[in-house]
Design a protein around this motif. Structure first.
Motif, PDB file in Angstrom:
ATOM      1  N   UNK A 146      52.651  41.727  29.615  1.00  0.00           N
ATOM      2  CA  UNK A 146      52.439  42.237  30.975  1.00  0.00           C
ATOM      3  C   UNK A 146      51.948  41.111  31.888  1.00  0.00           C
ATOM      4  N   UNK A 147      50.974  40.362  31.408  1.00  0.00           N
ATOM      5  CA  UNK A 147      50.409  39.273  32.231  1.00  0.00           C
ATOM      6  C   UNK A 147      51.476  38.231  32.562  1.00  0.00           C
ATOM      7  N   UNK A 148      52.327  37.967  31.606  1.00  0.00           N
ATOM      8  CA  UNK A 148      53.391  36.966  31.807  1.00  0.00           C
ATOM      9  C   UNK A 148      54.434  37.450  32.836  1.00  0.00           C
ATOM     10  N   UNK A 149      54.428  38.732  33.109  1.00  0.00           N
ATOM     11  CA  UNK A 149      55.349  39.280  34.122  1.00  0.00           C
ATOM     12  C   UNK A 149      54.796  39.094  35.528  1.00  0.00           C
ATOM     13  N   UNK A 150      53.524  38.676  35.589  1.00  0.00           N
ATOM     14  CA  UNK A 150      52.869  38.551  36.893  1.00  0.00           C
ATOM     15  C   UNK A 150      53.241  37.226  37.559  1.00  0.00           C
ATOM     16  N   UNK A 151      53.231  37.214  38.898  1.00  0.00           N
ATOM     17  CA  UNK A 151      53.550  35.965  39.600  1.00  0.00           C
ATOM     18  C   UNK A 151      52.414  34.956  39.477  1.00  0.00           C
ATOM     19  N   UNK A 152      52.742  33.691  39.706  1.00  0.00           N
ATOM     20  CA  UNK A 152      51.693  32.668  39.739  1.00  0.00           C
ATOM     21  C   UNK A 152      50.867  32.846  41.006  1.00  0.00           C
ATOM     22  N   UNK A 153      49.570  32.590  40.865  1.00  0.00           N
ATOM     23  CA  UNK A 153      48.697  32.714  42.045  1.00  0.00           C
ATOM     24  C   UNK A 153      47.518  31.772  41.871  1.00  0.00           C
ATOM     25  N   UNK A 196      46.579  24.449  40.096  1.00  0.00           N
ATOM     26  CA  UNK A 196      45.595  25.339  39.506  1.00  0.00           C
ATOM     27  C   UNK A 196      46.109  26.782  39.477  1.00  0.00           C
ATOM     28  N   UNK A 197      47.356  26.950  39.148  1.00  0.00           N
ATOM     29  CA  UNK A 197      47.970  28.279  39.221  1.00  0.00           C
ATOM     30  C   UNK A 197      47.804  29.063  37.926  1.00  0.00           C
ATOM     31  N   UNK A 198      47.677  30.372  38.104  1.00  0.00           N
ATOM     32  CA  UNK A 198      47.499  31.241  36.940  1.00  0.00           C
ATOM     33  C   UNK A 198      48.336  32.511  37.117  1.00  0.00           C
ATOM     34  N   UNK A 199      48.622  33.150  36.010  1.00  0.00           N
ATOM     35  CA  UNK A 199      49.257  34.475  36.084  1.00  0.00           C
ATOM     36  C   UNK A 199      48.167  35.479  35.756  1.00  0.00           C
ATOM     37  N   UNK A 200      47.785  36.251  36.750  1.00  0.00           N
ATOM     38  CA  UNK A 200      46.631  37.136  36.582  1.00  0.00           C
ATOM     39  C   UNK A 200      47.052  38.595  36.452  1.00  0.00           C
ATOM     40  N   UNK A 201      46.271  39.325  35.663  1.00  0.00           N
ATOM     41  CA  UNK A 201      46.504  40.772  35.591  1.00  0.00           C
ATOM     42  C   UNK A 201      46.172  41.364  36.964  1.00  0.00           C
ATOM     43  N   UNK A 202      46.815  42.462  37.345  1.00  0.00           N
ATOM     44  CA  UNK A 202      46.539  43.013  38.686  1.00  0.00           C
ATOM     45  C   UNK A 202      45.107  43.500  38.839  1.00  0.00           C
ATOM     46  N   UNK A 203      44.567  43.271  40.033  1.00  0.00           N
ATOM     47  CA  UNK A 203      43.227  43.805  40.360  1.00  0.00           C
ATOM     48  C   UNK A 203      43.393  45.164  41.032  1.00  0.00           C
ATOM     49  N   UNK A 204      44.619  45.425  41.495  1.00  0.00           N
ATOM     50  CA  UNK A 204      44.906  46.721  42.128  1.00  0.00           C
ATOM     51  C   UNK A 204      46.346  47.091  41.790  1.00  0.00           C
ATOM     52  N   UNK A 205      46.581  48.386  41.626  1.00  0.00           N
ATOM     53  CA  UNK A 205      47.949  48.860  41.333  1.00  0.00           C
ATOM     54  C   UNK A 205      48.297  50.003  42.287  1.00  0.00           C
ATOM     55  N   UNK A 216      43.087  34.521  44.443  1.00  0.00           N
ATOM     56  CA  UNK A 216      43.970  35.561  44.995  1.00  0.00           C
ATOM     57  C   UNK A 216      43.995  36.779  44.077  1.00  0.00           C
ATOM     58  N   UNK A 217      44.430  37.897  44.632  1.00  0.00           N
ATOM     59  CA  UNK A 217      44.555  39.077  43.767  1.00  0.00           C
ATOM     60  C   UNK A 217      46.032  39.451  43.635  1.00  0.00           C
ATOM     61  N   UNK A 218      46.372  39.865  42.442  1.00  0.00           N
ATOM     62  CA  UNK A 218      47.741  40.281  42.165  1.00  0.00           C
ATOM     63  C   UNK A 218      47.819  41.800  42.282  1.00  0.00           C
ATOM     64  N   UNK A 219      48.895  42.261  42.917  1.00  0.00           N
ATOM     65  CA  UNK A 219      49.106  43.717  43.016  1.00  0.00           C
ATOM     66  C   UNK A 219      50.502  44.038  42.498  1.00  0.00           C
ATOM     67  N   UNK A 220      50.588  45.072  41.705  1.00  0.00           N
ATOM     68  CA  UNK A 220      51.921  45.532  41.296  1.00  0.00           C
ATOM     69  C   UNK A 220      52.089  46.981  41.695  1.00  0.00           C
TER      70      UNK A 220
END
Ligand code: A3P
Length: 345
Positions: free
Chosen positions: A138-145, A84-93, A149-153
């Motif tokens: 940009x989203x495709x540059x994000x890790x799978x999660x 159930x993995x997704x590449x998510x836009x960051x919720x925090x930067x 979970x929240x993605x941070x860059x």
């Protein structure tokens, strides 16, 4: 006699074998229990984690093993679907500040089971060419999660680049923004040290810090020098405040993150509405490095690269005094706006 010796040898081998198996079993049990050192407490709040889920534990195991494989691009589509993995836009930067400790902050936050970091600086919002590629790029540059979970860059150039606040606002007007700052003069010298090292690597000569930081015509601080300009935090922040309210920012004390990282990280956990999961166990002081390093578990720990924590060149004290005096009023304004006061001179 020979028979007796053989029997003795067999007995010794048996004892040694039992010891080896025993140690192995202990190690396996210990590694397994480490994730449980902190109880799985209720997770509430914005990121939709539910208390009955065991997701954080799974996520931590996942981050150590499978996620690594996914990052390397070894995952099949089936595996991604299955987990159930997704590449998510960051919720925090982490938008800055360069040399404030942005890498340390990102890596330390990544200790949290509900946080997934984008390893590379993506430079989506500050680089026109990247920005033109669009948000899907940009989203495709994000890790799978996992979805919870929240993605941070982190891209420290965001803080000082004119166009960035508006662009981030257009992507997500409620995004959380982290700024890590250090005493402005120290940060400027750190900035200079990084550039100096780059020049030396290419066998090039470079000016002394004093020459760049002080205008030789006026003998005043050279505000055209980028390392000086970047340290005028309030000027940059004021640009961001045209788009985001101050509540959406959290200021991290980069000097304290060096000496006492845990309380700073706990403040960030709170700001991100994450349950407190990073503990002293995850951070240990490495005397050789002279910095705190990261401990994920009994097997896996790491320090930041050698390019973090460089020795700064000596700078003339009168120049330091001049710079500190110059930054003082800007610092006062920064404290006033952010509500966080530092002991900067
Ligand atoms: P110096 O090299 O001047 O010491 P950034 O990641 O934004 O480039 O910041 C680099 C700075 O992070 C380093 O500056 C260093 O002092 C600081 N830092 C904070 N915590 C650290 C850690 N645990 N290990 C290494 N460097 C750390």
């Amino acid at each position: 006699m020979l028979f007796k010796q053989q029997a003795l040898l067999r007995q010794k081998l048996f004892v040694l074998g039992s010891l080896a198996i025993g140690s192995l079993l202990y190690l396996v049990a210990r590694v397994g229990s480490l994730d449980r050192l902190q109880p799985l407490c209720p997770i509430d709040g914005r990121f939709g984690l539910r208390s009955q889920d065991e997701i954080p534990l799974r996520a931590l195991q996942f981050k150590r093993g499978l996620l690594h494989e996914f990052r390397k691009g070894n995952a099949t589509k089936e595996q991604i679907r299955l987990h159930n993995l997704v590449q998510q836009l960051p919720k925090a930067i982490i938008i800055g500040v360069r040399k404030g400790g942005t890498r340390a902050l990102l890596e330390m936050l990544n200790l949290h089971p509900a946080v997934v970091k984008a390893s590379q600086e993506i430079h989506f919002f500050d680089n026109d060419e990247n920005y033109a590629k669009g948000i899907e790029w940009y989203r495709k540059k994000m890790p799978f999660s996992y979805p919870h979970q929240i993605t941070i860059e982190k891209s420290p150039a965001y803080f000082i680049t004119e166009e960035v606040p508006e662009r981030i606002y257009k992507m997500n007007s409620s995004i959380k923004l982290l700024i890590i700052v250090r005493e402005p003069t120290t940060r400027a010298i750190s900035d200079y040290t990084q550039v100096l090292e780059g020049k030396e690597r290419k066998n090039k000569t470079y000016y002394k810090f004093e020459k760049l930081a002080i205008d030789p015509n006026t003998c005043e601080v050279n505000t055209k020098y980028k390392a000086v300009r970047t340290s005028i935090y309030t000027k940059h922040l004021e640009r961001w405040l045209k788009y985001f309210p101050i509540e959406q920012f959290h200021i991290v004390d980069g000097d304290r993150l060096i000496t006492e990282p845990l309380p700073e990280l706990q403040l960030v956990e709170k700001f991100l509405n994450l349950p407190p999961r990073i503990s002293q166990y995850n951070l240990y002081f490495n005397a050789t490095r002279g910095f705190y390093c990261l401990r994920f578990n009994i097997v896996f720990n790491k320090c930041l690269a050698g390019s973090k924590g460089r020795i700064h060149p000596e700078v003339d004290t009168s120049v330091i005094t001049k710079l500190r005096k110059f930054f003082h009023p800007f610092n006062q304004k920064f404290y006033q706006i952010t509500g966080r006061t530092f002991n900067w001179p």
